[in-house]
Scaffold this motif. Structure first.
Motif: not given
Length: 273
Positions: A107-128
């Motif tokens: 979350y901290w990193y996405c806020r710094r980069q201006g990236i969609l936080f929830l989308f990043i989690l969406d990609v990672m969730a199944p693989y987690l």
């Protein structure tokens, strides 16, 4: 004590330093999950440097969080054995602590980069879920994260388990529920379900996959945790069961809200930068 261990917890030595199966299995799970996740990020045209830099922060901080979480709830032991706090190769990490630390870092990193936080989690969730499913076999090697006593007939004739698992569940003269296996299977199925649902165009909106992860993992962990004999406790209650209920509730509320949000785009429509 590991009196009946059929698998040596030490895989091999490198210049006298023992390399444990526990770490190798977790490392393998992470390698597979990260490789698949990175491939999907690339298919969404995301900047590879962004992903690698994010993981360089999230992975080590996640491990620290997983260890600190475990140590905090086992402080009565570790305050008298401070030197063992860093001995992560002997087991003693809590996935919830790792997830919390890693998600906050992302979350901290996405806020710094201006990236969609929830989308990043969406990609990672199944693989987690996939990483968690593989990682549970490290608990099997260490003969930990098991349930209460059962008969050998239950393992062989009711569950029809392979003999190596039956023998691995024979600890100090008693057979135990292979709860590590229950959670591993649950997570493998969850990985398949979330991957399938997310592959359907215009089905899940941004953030919905993350909410489904919370529901799926939380439900399974709540019931499986109730069978375990090594739960971290907060007074008379199991900490992981409390967090599981919170996760499920948050996932249900989040899924309903995210899917109904008319301004939120579908996962399949998101592209990188």
């Amino acid at each position: 004590m590991l009196t009946s261990m059929t698998i040596n917890p030490v895989a091999f030595d490198i210049f006298g330093w023992p390399i444990y199966w526990y770490g190798l299995i977790i490392g393998l799970g992470m390698f597979i999950g990260i490789s698949l996740g990175c491939r999907e990020f690339k298919s969404k045209r995301f900047n590879e440097d962004f992903i690698l830099n994010m993981l360089m922060w999230a992975i080590p901080i996640g491990f620290i969080g997983a260890r600190l979480y475990y140590v905090i709830f086992e402080w009565d032991y570790y305050r008298h054995n401070l030197s063992e706090i860093v001995q992560i190769w002997n087991g003693g990490i809590a996935i919830y602590g790792g997830i919390i630390a890693a998600v906050l870092t992302i979350y901290w990193y996405c806020r710094r980069q201006g990236i969609l936080f929830l989308f990043i989690l969406d990609v990672m969730a199944p693989y987690l879920l996939l990483v968690q499913a593989i990682g549970r076999w490290g608990n099997f090697v260490n003969q930990e994260a098991h349930g209460g006593p059962v008969s050998v007939a239950f393992l062989r004739e009711t569950l029809h388990l392979p003999e190596f698992i039956v023998q691995g569940m024979y600890i100090d003269g008693t057979y135990y529920h292979p709860t590590f296996l229950y959670e591993s299977i649950w997570n493998f199925v969850g990985f398949a379900v979330l991957s399938y649902l997310r592959s359907k165009p215009h089905l899940l909106k941004e953030g919905a996959t993350t909410a489904l992860y919370c529901i799926w993992y939380g439900c399974g962990r709540f019931f499986i945790e109730g069978m375990r004999t090594d739960s971290l406790m907060l007074g008379p209650v199991r900490v992981s069961q409390i967090l599981s209920l919170i996760l499920v509730l948050a996932g249900i509320i989040g899924f309903i809200y995210l899917q109904r949000d008319k301004y939120r785009i579908y996962y399949s429509e998101i592209r990188g930068f």
